[in-house]
Design a protein around this motif. Sequence first.
Motif, PDB file in Angstrom:
ATOM      1  N   VAL A  63       1.899 -78.144 -14.273  1.00 11.89           N
ATOM      2  CA  VAL A  63       0.534 -78.432 -14.732  1.00 11.89           C
ATOM      3  C   VAL A  63       0.354 -77.731 -16.067  1.00 11.89           C
ATOM      4  O   VAL A  63       1.006 -76.727 -16.336  1.00 11.89           O
ATOM      5  CB  VAL A  63      -0.558 -77.924 -13.757  1.00 11.89           C
ATOM      6  CG1 VAL A  63      -0.600 -78.734 -12.492  1.00 11.89           C
ATOM      7  CG2 VAL A  63      -0.390 -76.448 -13.462  1.00 11.89           C
ATOM      8  N   ASN A  64      -0.520 -78.276 -16.899  1.00 14.27           N
ATOM      9  CA  ASN A  64      -0.802 -77.624 -18.171  1.00 14.27           C
ATOM     10  C   ASN A  64      -2.259 -77.892 -18.551  1.00 14.27           C
ATOM     11  O   ASN A  64      -2.569 -78.785 -19.331  1.00 14.27           O
ATOM     12  CB  ASN A  64       0.151 -78.129 -19.262  1.00 14.27           C
ATOM     13  CG  ASN A  64       0.139 -77.198 -20.464  1.00 14.27           C
ATOM     14  OD1 ASN A  64      -0.835 -76.493 -20.691  1.00 14.27           O
ATOM     15  ND2 ASN A  64       1.219 -77.197 -21.231  1.00 14.27           N
ATOM     16  N   TYR A  65      -3.141 -77.098 -17.928  1.00 15.44           N
ATOM     17  CA  TYR A  65      -4.573 -77.321 -18.129  1.00 15.44           C
ATOM     18  C   TYR A  65      -4.995 -77.131 -19.590  1.00 15.44           C
ATOM     19  O   TYR A  65      -5.787 -77.926 -20.098  1.00 15.44           O
ATOM     20  CB  TYR A  65      -5.387 -76.401 -17.206  1.00 15.44           C
ATOM     21  CG  TYR A  65      -5.089 -76.582 -15.737  1.00 15.44           C
ATOM     22  CD1 TYR A  65      -4.964 -77.857 -15.176  1.00 15.44           C
ATOM     23  CD2 TYR A  65      -4.939 -75.487 -14.897  1.00 15.44           C
ATOM     24  CE1 TYR A  65      -4.688 -78.023 -13.831  1.00 15.44           C
ATOM     25  CE2 TYR A  65      -4.677 -75.644 -13.544  1.00 15.44           C
ATOM     26  CZ  TYR A  65      -4.545 -76.910 -13.006  1.00 15.44           C
ATOM     27  OH  TYR A  65      -4.283 -77.067 -11.678  1.00 15.44           O
ATOM     28  N   PRO A  66      -4.510 -76.100 -20.286  1.00 14.97           N
ATOM     29  CA  PRO A  66      -4.952 -75.926 -21.674  1.00 14.97           C
ATOM     30  C   PRO A  66      -4.601 -77.126 -22.566  1.00 14.97           C
ATOM     31  O   PRO A  66      -5.425 -77.557 -23.374  1.00 14.97           O
ATOM     32  CB  PRO A  66      -4.200 -74.670 -22.136  1.00 14.97           C
ATOM     33  CG  PRO A  66      -3.928 -73.908 -20.880  1.00 14.97           C
ATOM     34  CD  PRO A  66      -3.678 -74.959 -19.838  1.00 14.97           C
ATOM     35  N   LYS A 110      -7.219 -79.709 -24.514  1.00 17.61           N
ATOM     36  CA  LYS A 110      -7.173 -79.953 -25.970  1.00 17.61           C
ATOM     37  C   LYS A 110      -7.289 -81.433 -26.310  1.00 17.61           C
ATOM     38  O   LYS A 110      -7.866 -81.789 -27.331  1.00 17.61           O
ATOM     39  CB  LYS A 110      -5.850 -79.407 -26.544  1.00 17.61           C
ATOM     40  CG  LYS A 110      -5.882 -77.914 -26.785  1.00 17.61           C
ATOM     41  CD  LYS A 110      -5.454 -77.570 -28.225  1.00 17.61           C
ATOM     42  CE  LYS A 110      -5.803 -76.138 -28.569  1.00 17.61           C
ATOM     43  NZ  LYS A 110      -5.113 -75.162 -27.674  1.00 17.61           N
ATOM     44  N   THR A 111      -6.736 -82.299 -25.435  1.00 14.57           N
ATOM     45  CA  THR A 111      -6.741 -83.739 -25.730  1.00 14.57           C
ATOM     46  C   THR A 111      -8.155 -84.326 -25.704  1.00 14.57           C
ATOM     47  O   THR A 111      -8.354 -85.455 -26.155  1.00 14.57           O
ATOM     48  CB  THR A 111      -5.856 -84.547 -24.757  1.00 14.57           C
ATOM     49  OG1 THR A 111      -6.418 -84.441 -23.437  1.00 14.57           O
ATOM     50  CG2 THR A 111      -4.421 -84.058 -24.734  1.00 14.57           C
ATOM     51  N   MET A 112      -9.115 -83.595 -25.120  1.00 13.41           N
ATOM     52  CA  MET A 112     -10.499 -84.149 -25.067  1.00 13.41           C
ATOM     53  C   MET A 112     -11.527 -83.037 -25.216  1.00 13.41           C
ATOM     54  O   MET A 112     -12.630 -83.117 -24.699  1.00 13.41           O
ATOM     55  CB  MET A 112     -10.706 -84.908 -23.743  1.00 13.41           C
ATOM     56  CG  MET A 112     -10.304 -84.118 -22.548  1.00 13.41           C
ATOM     57  SD  MET A 112     -10.023 -85.114 -21.079  1.00 13.41           S
ATOM     58  CE  MET A 112      -8.975 -83.938 -20.227  1.00 13.41           C
ATOM     59  N   ASP A 157     -16.529 -80.095 -24.370  1.00 17.24           N
ATOM     60  CA  ASP A 157     -17.421 -79.048 -24.885  1.00 17.24           C
ATOM     61  C   ASP A 157     -18.850 -79.563 -25.000  1.00 17.24           C
ATOM     62  O   ASP A 157     -19.808 -78.882 -24.641  1.00 17.24           O
ATOM     63  CB  ASP A 157     -16.944 -78.550 -26.252  1.00 17.24           C
ATOM     64  CG  ASP A 157     -15.693 -77.678 -26.130  1.00 17.24           C
ATOM     65  OD1 ASP A 157     -15.276 -77.420 -24.987  1.00 17.24           O
ATOM     66  OD2 ASP A 157     -15.148 -77.274 -27.171  1.00 17.24           O
ATOM     67  N   SER A 158     -18.990 -80.772 -25.486  1.00 15.70           N
ATOM     68  CA  SER A 158     -20.347 -81.261 -25.703  1.00 15.70           C
ATOM     69  C   SER A 158     -21.024 -81.573 -24.361  1.00 15.70           C
ATOM     70  O   SER A 158     -22.232 -81.368 -24.206  1.00 15.70           O
ATOM     71  CB  SER A 158     -20.369 -82.426 -26.695  1.00 15.70           C
ATOM     72  OG  SER A 158     -20.467 -83.650 -26.039  1.00 15.70           O
ATOM     73  N   ALA A 159     -20.247 -82.022 -23.361  1.00 12.95           N
ATOM     74  CA  ALA A 159     -20.826 -82.269 -22.027  1.00 12.95           C
ATOM     75  C   ALA A 159     -21.292 -80.955 -21.391  1.00 12.95           C
ATOM     76  O   ALA A 159     -22.367 -80.884 -20.780  1.00 12.95           O
ATOM     77  CB  ALA A 159     -19.804 -82.966 -21.124  1.00 12.95           C
ATOM     78  N   ILE A 160     -20.478 -79.899 -21.551  1.00  9.02           N
ATOM     79  CA  ILE A 160     -20.843 -78.599 -20.980  1.00  9.02           C
ATOM     80  C   ILE A 160     -22.088 -78.052 -21.692  1.00  9.02           C
ATOM     81  O   ILE A 160     -23.038 -77.588 -21.057  1.00  9.02           O
ATOM     82  CB  ILE A 160     -19.666 -77.599 -21.112  1.00  9.02           C
ATOM     83  CG1 ILE A 160     -18.519 -78.024 -20.198  1.00  9.02           C
ATOM     84  CG2 ILE A 160     -20.115 -76.170 -20.772  1.00  9.02           C
ATOM     85  CD1 ILE A 160     -17.239 -77.217 -20.373  1.00  9.02           C
ATOM     86  N   PRO A 185       0.729 -86.351 -17.208  1.00 13.09           N
ATOM     87  CA  PRO A 185       0.695 -87.242 -18.368  1.00 13.09           C
ATOM     88  C   PRO A 185       1.024 -86.528 -19.677  1.00 13.09           C
ATOM     89  O   PRO A 185       1.438 -87.168 -20.637  1.00 13.09           O
ATOM     90  CB  PRO A 185      -0.753 -87.746 -18.394  1.00 13.09           C
ATOM     91  CG  PRO A 185      -1.267 -87.548 -17.016  1.00 13.09           C
ATOM     92  CD  PRO A 185      -0.536 -86.391 -16.438  1.00 13.09           C
ATOM     93  N   GLU A 186       0.845 -85.193 -19.717  1.00 10.64           N
ATOM     94  CA  GLU A 186       1.028 -84.444 -20.964  1.00 10.64           C
ATOM     95  C   GLU A 186       2.498 -84.206 -21.310  1.00 10.64           C
ATOM     96  O   GLU A 186       2.789 -83.698 -22.395  1.00 10.64           O
ATOM     97  CB  GLU A 186       0.309 -83.092 -20.880  1.00 10.64           C
ATOM     98  CG  GLU A 186      -1.215 -83.201 -20.861  1.00 10.64           C
ATOM     99  CD  GLU A 186      -1.775 -83.661 -19.524  1.00 10.64           C
ATOM    100  OE1 GLU A 186      -1.160 -83.363 -18.475  1.00 10.64           O
ATOM    101  OE2 GLU A 186      -2.815 -84.355 -19.518  1.00 10.64           O
TER     102      GLU A 186
END
Length: 367
Positions: free
Chosen positions: A8-11, A15-17, A22-25, A347-348
């Motif tokens: 897994v690679n959450y960071p 980054k891809t979105m 950020d704007s939703a949060i 997918p990353e």
Amino acid sequence: MNYKVPFVNYPVEYKTMQKEIDSAIKKTLSEGQFILREETQRFEESMVKFLGVNYCIGVNSGTDALLLSLLAAGVGKGHEVITVAHSYVASIASIVHTGATPILVDVGEDMNMDVLQVEQAISPKTKAIMPVHLNGRICDMTKLMEIASKHNLIVIEDAAQGLGATCDGKKGGSFGLASGFSFYPAKTLGAAGDAGLVATNDEEINQKVRLLRDHGRRTKDELACFGFNSRLDNLQAAILNVKLKYLRKWIQRRREIAELYNKGLSNIREVKLPPKPGGRFYDVYQNYVLRVCDRDGLALHLREKGIEVIISNPIPVHHQKALGLSHFKLPNTEQFAKEVISIPNIPEISDEQVEYVIQRIRDFYTK
Ligand SMILES: *Cc1c(COP(=O)(O)O)cnc(C)c1O
């Protein structure tokens, strides 16, 4: 450890979105909209469309989605529920927490419930069947629904790993009376923490789950029953609403990676591939799972080469001494626990990384 090929690679995913998330949060925090607000409703509505069901109810985890589904369906003390041990412990735990008794059957070559064993496990106490769509492949639901309807049994699907997968053209989670989905971060669609969803076509189940997730609150002042605090956070829903837009693309990429693995890992005597794609099933590869000889040796080899691999349930759930389920004899489940290994398929990762994994597995068996 910094893996060359991470599981897994959450960071990187973030980054891809990043801008959209950020704007939703920011929007959610600025407006102070936290509990059962617009983003949660919007996510429920989007999932209704995605799954093709009548109702979706956001809850705080996949485990609770299963528990509340069972409770809403009237499952409880004195009942038996048939399920599998070759799954995450949450499937069985949700049954136990209703007061019902889990009855375990074995899995077949596809690692899903062997539906032919279900009829032999039915007793006068049987109330429900809980198939699990493991690794992003749907259990043979057409056959299972036939058996359930013949014996007048409820079906609650553990669809936590089956989001977007189909059997005979129908989406996982849309067959039974209700189904539970999980948005645990590592799931194909993951939140930034815990989140879950109940899907159902049944109006009564919809109403009951809505009550159960919010302490039985029918109106601001009136309580209809004792319930739970199991709401899907509006903030998590805001993140899920952003990520849902990418789900189809991510599934497509997971299927591409699976195809590369299927080609690159064929014809190794010690390696069994997942079920062939196509036919009656559309698989989403929540996990890409091999069955191999000398599994622990391979895991060590791959980790040394910088490849992160996961071994799910090295001790099968029914062999966990503390859980009191060791009277079940499940030869495939026990065998698979020694053989399964999940290799990176997020997918990353790139085609080159996939090729690297293939080569390191080939090295191991031709050394
Ligand atoms: C992830 C998962 C669950 C539980 O979901 P949570 O959101 O972690 O509670 C249940 N069943 C299966 C098969 C899972 O993979």
